[in-house]
Design a protein around this motif. Sequence first.
Motif, PDB file in Angstrom:
ATOM      1  N   LEU A  64       0.842  -1.186   0.000  1.00 16.41           N
ATOM      2  CA  LEU A  64       0.000   0.000   0.000  1.00 16.41           C
ATOM      3  C   LEU A  64       0.880   1.239   0.000  1.00 16.41           C
ATOM      4  CD1 LEU A  64      -2.042  -2.221   0.948  1.00 16.41           C
ATOM      5  CD2 LEU A  64      -3.051  -0.475   2.449  1.00 16.41           C
ATOM      6  N   ALA A  65       0.436   2.274  -0.704  1.00 22.02           N
ATOM      7  CA  ALA A  65       1.147   3.550  -0.691  1.00 22.02           C
ATOM      8  C   ALA A  65       1.092   4.126   0.725  1.00 22.02           C
ATOM      9  CB  ALA A  65       0.505   4.512  -1.682  1.00 22.02           C
ATOM     10  N   PRO A  66       2.119   4.889   1.116  1.00 20.96           N
ATOM     11  CA  PRO A  66       2.161   5.449   2.483  1.00 20.96           C
ATOM     12  C   PRO A  66       0.884   6.185   2.884  1.00 20.96           C
ATOM     13  CG  PRO A  66       4.253   5.799   1.390  1.00 20.96           C
ATOM     14  CD  PRO A  66       3.330   5.225   0.351  1.00 20.96           C
ATOM     15  N   HIS A  67       0.324   6.979   1.968  1.00 24.87           N
ATOM     16  CA  HIS A  67      -0.912   7.704   2.280  1.00 24.87           C
ATOM     17  C   HIS A  67      -2.057   6.740   2.543  1.00 24.87           C
ATOM     18  CE1 HIS A  67      -4.016  10.761   2.228  1.00 24.87           C
ATOM     19  NE2 HIS A  67      -4.646  10.112   1.262  1.00 24.87           N
ATOM     20  N   ASP A  68      -2.125   5.667   1.774  1.00 26.21           N
ATOM     21  CA  ASP A  68      -3.194   4.690   1.954  1.00 26.21           C
ATOM     22  C   ASP A  68      -3.011   3.893   3.247  1.00 26.21           C
ATOM     23  OD1 ASP A  68      -4.506   5.430  -0.372  1.00 26.21           O
ATOM     24  OD2 ASP A  68      -3.378   4.022  -1.618  1.00 26.21           O
ATOM     25  N   VAL A  69      -1.767   3.702   3.653  1.00 26.05           N
ATOM     26  CA  VAL A  69      -1.500   3.036   4.930  1.00 26.05           C
ATOM     27  C   VAL A  69      -2.067   3.861   6.078  1.00 26.05           C
ATOM     28  CG1 VAL A  69       0.309   2.367   6.566  1.00 26.05           C
ATOM     29  CG2 VAL A  69       0.551   1.799   4.139  1.00 26.05           C
ATOM     30  N   LEU A  70      -1.901   5.169   6.006  1.00 28.35           N
ATOM     31  CA  LEU A  70      -2.443   6.049   7.039  1.00 28.35           C
ATOM     32  C   LEU A  70      -3.968   6.001   7.064  1.00 28.35           C
ATOM     33  CD1 LEU A  70      -0.153   9.202   6.637  1.00 28.35           C
ATOM     34  CD2 LEU A  70      -0.020   7.414   8.383  1.00 28.35           C
ATOM     35  N   GLU A 106      -9.861  -1.544  -1.098  1.00 27.92           N
ATOM     36  CA  GLU A 106     -10.025  -2.903  -1.627  1.00 27.92           C
ATOM     37  C   GLU A 106     -10.189  -2.887  -3.144  1.00 27.92           C
ATOM     38  OE1 GLU A 106     -12.149  -4.794   2.382  1.00 27.92           O
ATOM     39  OE2 GLU A 106     -13.324  -4.430   0.561  1.00 27.92           O
ATOM     40  N   ARG A 107     -10.857  -1.865  -3.658  1.00 29.01           N
ATOM     41  CA  ARG A 107     -10.979  -1.754  -5.110  1.00 29.01           C
ATOM     42  C   ARG A 107      -9.662  -1.316  -5.739  1.00 29.01           C
ATOM     43  NH1 ARG A 107     -15.643   0.857  -3.374  1.00 29.01           N
ATOM     44  NH2 ARG A 107     -14.824   2.921  -3.929  1.00 29.01           N
ATOM     45  N   LYS A 108      -8.915  -0.487  -5.050  1.00 29.72           N
ATOM     46  CA  LYS A 108      -7.651   0.037  -5.569  1.00 29.72           C
ATOM     47  C   LYS A 108      -6.562  -1.031  -5.576  1.00 29.72           C
ATOM     48  CE  LYS A 108      -4.399   3.881  -4.865  1.00 29.72           C
ATOM     49  NZ  LYS A 108      -4.130   5.102  -4.050  1.00 29.72           N
ATOM     50  N   TYR A 109      -6.539  -1.857  -4.540  1.00 28.72           N
ATOM     51  CA  TYR A 109      -5.551  -2.931  -4.429  1.00 28.72           C
ATOM     52  C   TYR A 109      -6.297  -4.264  -4.587  1.00 28.72           C
ATOM     53  CZ  TYR A 109      -2.680   0.887  -2.608  1.00 28.72           C
ATOM     54  OH  TYR A 109      -1.996   2.073  -2.465  1.00 28.72           O
ATOM     55  N   VAL A 111      -5.694  -5.619   1.600  1.00 29.39           N
ATOM     56  CA  VAL A 111      -6.185  -4.636   2.568  1.00 29.39           C
ATOM     57  C   VAL A 111      -6.515  -5.315   3.895  1.00 29.39           C
ATOM     58  CG1 VAL A 111      -8.023  -2.988   3.083  1.00 29.39           C
ATOM     59  CG2 VAL A 111      -7.045  -3.088   0.787  1.00 29.39           C
ATOM     60  N   LYS A 112      -7.172  -6.451   3.825  1.00 26.22           N
ATOM     61  CA  LYS A 112      -7.516  -7.187   5.048  1.00 26.22           C
ATOM     62  C   LYS A 112      -6.261  -7.618   5.796  1.00 26.22           C
ATOM     63  CE  LYS A 112     -10.121 -11.219   6.689  1.00 26.22           C
ATOM     64  NZ  LYS A 112     -10.996 -12.355   6.293  1.00 26.22           N
ATOM     65  N   LEU A 113      -5.241  -8.086   5.081  1.00 28.39           N
ATOM     66  CA  LEU A 113      -3.992  -8.514   5.710  1.00 28.39           C
ATOM     67  C   LEU A 113      -3.328  -7.354   6.442  1.00 28.39           C
ATOM     68  CD1 LEU A 113      -1.794 -10.657   6.159  1.00 28.39           C
ATOM     69  CD2 LEU A 113      -0.794  -9.960   3.960  1.00 28.39           C
ATOM     70  N   ASN A 114      -3.232  -6.202   5.789  1.00 25.94           N
ATOM     71  CA  ASN A 114      -2.632  -5.029   6.418  1.00 25.94           C
ATOM     72  C   ASN A 114      -3.453  -4.543   7.601  1.00 25.94           C
ATOM     73  OD1 ASN A 114      -0.177  -3.608   4.807  1.00 25.94           O
ATOM     74  ND2 ASN A 114      -1.435  -4.790   3.383  1.00 25.94           N
ATOM     75  N   TYR A 115      -4.752  -4.625   7.474  1.00 27.21           N
ATOM     76  CA  TYR A 115      -5.662  -4.237   8.558  1.00 27.21           C
ATOM     77  C   TYR A 115      -5.418  -5.117   9.778  1.00 27.21           C
ATOM     78  CZ  TYR A 115     -10.216  -3.178  10.786  1.00 27.21           C
ATOM     79  OH  TYR A 115     -11.211  -2.799  11.654  1.00 27.21           O
ATOM     80  N   GLN A 116      -5.417  -6.426   9.562  1.00 29.15           N
ATOM     81  CA  GLN A 116      -5.260  -7.355  10.679  1.00 29.15           C
ATOM     82  C   GLN A 116      -3.886  -7.230  11.329  1.00 29.15           C
ATOM     83  OE1 GLN A 116      -6.338 -10.986   8.592  1.00 29.15           O
ATOM     84  NE2 GLN A 116      -8.419 -10.913   9.424  1.00 29.15           N
ATOM     85  N   LYS A 117      -2.866  -6.971  10.538  1.00 27.87           N
ATOM     86  CA  LYS A 117      -1.525  -6.772  11.096  1.00 27.87           C
ATOM     87  C   LYS A 117      -1.503  -5.547  11.998  1.00 27.87           C
ATOM     88  CE  LYS A 117       1.376  -8.980   7.568  1.00 27.87           C
ATOM     89  NZ  LYS A 117       2.408  -8.745   6.494  1.00 27.87           N
ATOM     90  N   TRP A 118      -2.146  -4.467  11.556  1.00 25.01           N
ATOM     91  CA  TRP A 118      -2.179  -3.246  12.357  1.00 25.01           C
ATOM     92  C   TRP A 118      -2.947  -3.447  13.655  1.00 25.01           C
ATOM     93  CZ3 TRP A 118       0.137   1.124  13.204  1.00 25.01           C
ATOM     94  CH2 TRP A 118      -0.525   2.149  13.908  1.00 25.01           C
ATOM     95  N   VAL A 119      -4.086  -4.134  13.584  1.00 18.30           N
ATOM     96  CA  VAL A 119      -4.891  -4.390  14.783  1.00 18.30           C
ATOM     97  C   VAL A 119      -4.106  -5.244  15.770  1.00 18.30           C
ATOM     98  CG1 VAL A 119      -6.961  -5.534  15.653  1.00 18.30           C
ATOM     99  CG2 VAL A 119      -7.100  -4.126  13.596  1.00 18.30           C
ATOM    100  N   ALA A 120      -3.394  -6.257  15.256  1.00 22.27           N
ATOM    101  CA  ALA A 120      -2.602  -7.134  16.130  1.00 22.27           C
ATOM    102  C   ALA A 120      -1.502  -6.350  16.827  1.00 22.27           C
ATOM    103  CB  ALA A 120      -2.006  -8.262  15.301  1.00 22.27           C
TER     104      ALA A 120
END
Length: 262
Positions: free
Chosen positions: A3-9, A242-245, A250-259
């Motif tokens: 994900l692009a840095p802006h999208d990560v935020l 999710e449409r962009k990537y 997106v779900k993987l990055n989301y779950q990593k951040w929550v963990a």
Amino acid sequence: MKLAPHDVLILHAAADLLENPSFSSKITKTVGSTIEKTIAILPTQVSLSLNDITRTALEKSLEGAIFTLSSRKSSKPYSKTHQLLAGLSGAIGGTFGFAAITAELPVSTTIMLRSIAEIARYHGENVSHANTKMACLEVFALSDSAKHGSETGYYAIRSLLAKSLSDAATQLTTPSLSKETAPLISKAINQISARFSIPITEKIAAQSIPVIGAIGGASINLMFIRYFQGLAHAHFALRHLERKYTPELVKLNYQKWVARQN
């Protein structure tokens, strides 16, 4: 692919909001007492019929709120206008208490759903598509996702609702609903209303406090719509990613951040 840095935020901000929603704590700060105590003394007839009232409110709001909305993308949703209308609706509930629940809830729910649909459109969704319409309803099921039973977490709730929302979307192809064409839509609404009734109970409990009055009722409804507008922005921001990537990335990055936050 990353994900692009802006999208990560954007993803991190959405995750922080969706995994830590707390409408009851917001109300407690406003009315100065724990909502749980007030819920415990709600009249029995109100507690028993609340899920039915919530389901009816969702059913009544669906057609008027979304089917009449243009699919043309707007530069900005009219969130403050909807907040004003919701506040006026809440003033009625605060003035007349339980007697106004059946009349006020469909009105305020329609206002919120209209606002949610505009937010969806702002994030690039085509509100003429059936799956977008059901995704708008899905927002009402996202409240307090980290609190209730085993069905916790944003993606867990989406997974739980995925089949019923998909089935409902296949039937949501006409500009009006009927008893013959809506059984799958009703099933989806039943699932959503079961979760939506939780913050609704908290809202009604707060509005039922004798000293709350019209001003307090308006304030609670204003808080209520802002709460769901926030959930909607987070929900549709993630759907945009999710449409962009891809949904999986997106779900993987989301779950990593929550963990990492736990």
